[in-house]
Motif scaffolding. Structure first.
Motif, mmCIF file in Angstrom:
data_model
loop_
_atom_site.group_PDB
_atom_site.id
_atom_site.type_symbol
_atom_site.label_atom_id
_atom_site.label_comp_id
_atom_site.label_asym_id
_atom_site.label_seq_id
_atom_site.Cartn_x
_atom_site.Cartn_y
_atom_site.Cartn_z
ATOM 1 N N ARG A 356 2.999 12.080 -19.202
ATOM 2 C CA ARG A 356 3.549 10.962 -19.964
ATOM 3 C C ARG A 356 2.785 9.695 -19.614
ATOM 4 N N PHE A 357 2.834 8.746 -20.544
ATOM 5 C CA PHE A 357 2.264 7.431 -20.254
ATOM 6 C C PHE A 357 3.387 6.495 -19.849
ATOM 7 N N PHE A 358 3.249 5.900 -18.679
ATOM 8 C CA PHE A 358 4.195 4.894 -18.202
ATOM 9 C C PHE A 358 3.448 3.575 -18.030
ATOM 10 N N PRO A 359 3.981 2.485 -18.535
ATOM 11 C CA PRO A 359 3.347 1.165 -18.304
ATOM 12 C C PRO A 359 3.536 0.731 -16.859
ATOM 13 N N ASP A 360 2.806 1.357 -15.974
ATOM 14 C CA ASP A 360 3.014 1.202 -14.543
ATOM 15 C C ASP A 360 2.331 -0.060 -14.027
ATOM 16 N N ARG A 361 3.050 -0.860 -13.266
ATOM 17 C CA ARG A 361 2.421 -1.997 -12.609
ATOM 18 C C ARG A 361 2.262 -1.777 -11.112
ATOM 19 N N GLY A 362 2.887 -0.696 -10.590
ATOM 20 C CA GLY A 362 2.748 -0.393 -9.176
ATOM 21 C C GLY A 362 1.348 0.075 -8.830
ATOM 22 N N LEU A 363 0.741 0.909 -9.691
ATOM 23 C CA LEU A 363 -0.599 1.427 -9.421
ATOM 24 C C LEU A 363 -1.651 0.325 -9.388
ATOM 25 N N ASP A 404 9.468 -1.999 -9.801
ATOM 26 C CA ASP A 404 8.832 -1.462 -10.997
ATOM 27 C C ASP A 404 9.744 -0.415 -11.641
ATOM 28 N N PRO A 405 10.106 -0.546 -12.923
ATOM 29 C CA PRO A 405 10.934 0.478 -13.576
ATOM 30 C C PRO A 405 10.316 1.864 -13.546
ATOM 31 N N THR A 407 8.873 3.271 -11.059
ATOM 32 C CA THR A 407 9.286 3.915 -9.815
ATOM 33 C C THR A 407 10.625 4.595 -9.993
ATOM 34 N N ARG A 408 11.560 3.926 -10.657
ATOM 35 C CA ARG A 408 12.875 4.520 -10.909
ATOM 36 C C ARG A 408 12.771 5.674 -11.897
ATOM 37 N N ARG A 409 11.918 5.538 -12.910
ATOM 38 C CA ARG A 409 11.783 6.612 -13.897
ATOM 39 C C ARG A 409 11.181 7.866 -13.277
ATOM 40 N N LEU A 410 10.178 7.682 -12.441
ATOM 41 C CA LEU A 410 9.596 8.840 -11.771
ATOM 42 C C LEU A 410 10.627 9.514 -10.870
ATOM 43 N N ALA A 434 12.227 11.514 -19.781
ATOM 44 C CA ALA A 434 11.985 10.551 -18.702
ATOM 45 C C ALA A 434 12.979 9.415 -18.824
ATOM 46 N N GLY A 435 14.185 9.634 -18.348
ATOM 47 C CA GLY A 435 15.214 8.614 -18.426
ATOM 48 C C GLY A 435 15.047 7.552 -17.360
ATOM 49 N N GLU A 436 15.719 6.439 -17.542
ATOM 50 C CA GLU A 436 15.627 5.344 -16.592
ATOM 51 C C GLU A 436 16.269 5.709 -15.276
#
Length: 455
Positions: A356-363, A404-405, A407-410, A434-436
């Protein structure tokens, strides 16, 4: 559930163990595998090993000109890889074939003796202790080869992989034992050590198809790996306290020590905020063993970075001059940058398992943090300034990743995959939305599931 105690008791016949399911099996055959007291004792021996390695690095990295001694760093790195691989061999065996059998218990007790001898020889000069180290390490490898031989002889799904490990461990053990006959610290001896470790590293990679029938337990292995990271992070605190003892107790010394401890807590949060079981779940569901190995192998540089970081922070507190400060600063910058870069890799590896594509800001934050940490080596800072900068950087990254959302989704995705596997309702990672989900609790496996709980 009381930590460390099962919710219920199941009585099985002696010698019977549930075998892991093959990828895409629809019927759930998963069972809980808790870390045993023997495994905890085995892991705690590495407190001594890491302490010995840290003291070795602290005593040998600086020359008379207070410059990094590259030869000493290379020697330290080789010994660290050997020690880490001794731990990994035992840990992955338990995760693949169970930790309650007599074979594992007696084999691990024997390895404890060889590991104790390894720890005894880590601090000395290799010209004196090289043969003893090689003999102890070779003996440990022979024990592990014998354990895999017993699994291979018993037959079953994991026998093919066990047979390959018998050959690999046996060959590596032979090289270690032969090297014990050579001059300590000689090029020939070091060359045999490198060849033996190369066999250990490459064999699982070259045996990917066979590993699909002998996958490690997706709850047990992350817990053991997490325990080792806790030991490594605890070693930083030991180095901080040891370094502080070299100076008078006062605010000029307490402030950088406090900042270093804050950085340790932030690193703990950064690591345990990761969805640590997703690569193993991906291997279980879809047979993608390569990503599981990438996850496991990625912990080697992270653990190495944490131990070296502790040495740098501790020596900074004990430093008595600008030259010593500069040396500690180089160690801290390199180690912290490597640890953050490894965390970024582990996060990326988990993201790609999901398809899946997640708009990740943690990486990107971790990648930027690794670059900023490396940049600390080129800024003129004293110990107080360096430790405050490290604390500010790690705390900032911990807050970004925790908030980061993604992180919670993963975490929620990992929890849902585990729940569906328990019910035997999952054939591909795409089957899970992939729920919140709820926020992940630090110190547990992602998704709020206790790290010692698995299907």
């Amino acid at each position: 559930m009381t930590h460390g105690q099962p919710d219920d008791v199941q009585i099985e016949r002696a010698g019977e163990q549930a075998s892991p399911a093959a990828p895409n099996d629809q019927e759930s055959v998963y069972h809980e595998q808790k870390v045993s007291w023997l495994e905890l004792f085995f892991d705690l021996i590495f407190v001594v090993a890491f302490d010995q390695l840290a003291k070795r690095l602290g005593q040998t990295t600086g020359s008379a000109e207070h410059a990094l001694n590259l030869a000493a760093l290379a020697e330290f790195g080789l010994l660290f890889v050997a020690v880490w691989w001794a731990w990994a061999g035992n840990t992955t065996f338990a995760a693949r074939y169970g930790n309650e059998s007599r074979l594992y218990r007696w084999g691990t007790l024997a390895q404890l003796i060889s590991l104790g001898m390894i720890a005894l020889t880590l601090r000395g000069d290799l010209s004196d202790t090289g043969p003893a180290f090689a003999l102890a390490y070779g003996a440990g490898r022979m024990i592990q080869a014998g354990m895999y031989w017993a699994v291979w002889r018993r037959g079953g799904e994991g026998a093919a992989f066990a047979g390959r490990m018998v050959l690999a461990f046996g060959a590596a053990a032979g090289l270690w034992l032969v090297s014990a006959l050579l001059e300590g610290g000689s090029a020939a001896q070091i060359g045999l050590w490198c060849a033996a470790l190369l066999i250990d590293v490459l064999t699982p990679v070259l045996s990917l198809p066979h590993q699909r029938r002998a996958l490690p337990h997706e709850g047990h292995l992350p817990e053991r790996v997490g325990l080792l990271q806790i030991i490594a992070l605890g070693a930083i605190v030991t180095e901080i306290v040891g370094g502080s003892r070299q100076q008078a107790l006062g605010w000029p010394n307490l402030l950088p020590a406090l900042a270093a401890i804050v950085a340790v807590v932030a690193l703990w949060r950064l690591y345990f905020d990761q969805a640590r079981a997703l690569p193993l779940l991906g291997a279980r569901v879809e047979g993608r063993v390569g990503r599981m190995l990438a996850w496991l192998y990625g912990h080697l540089p992270f653990t190495l970075g944490v131990v070296v970081l502790g040495v740098g922070l501790g020596h900074g507190l004990a430093a008595a001059g600008a030259a010593e400060d500069a040396l500690s600063q180089q160690l801290v910058a390199a180690a912290l940058s490597g640890a953050l870069l490894t965390l970024a890799f582990l996060r990326w590896n988990s993201l790609r398992v999901t398809h899946r594509f997640f708009p990740d800001r943690g990486l990107p934050a971790l990648l930027l943090g690794a670059a900023l940490a490396a940049g600390l080596a080129f800024v003129d800072l004293d110990t107080v300034g360096l430790h405050l900068a490290v604390a500010a950087l790690t705390v900032g990254l911990a807050l970004i990743v925790a908030g980061d959302p993604v992180t919670r989704r993963l975490g929620r995705l990992e929890e849902q995959v585990m729940e569906r596997l328990e019910r035997g309702q999952l054939s591909a990672m795409e089957d899970v939305p992939a729920g919140e989900g709820a926020a992940q609790r630090p110190g547990t496996a992602a998704g709020g599931r206790s790290s010692d709980t698995s299907a």
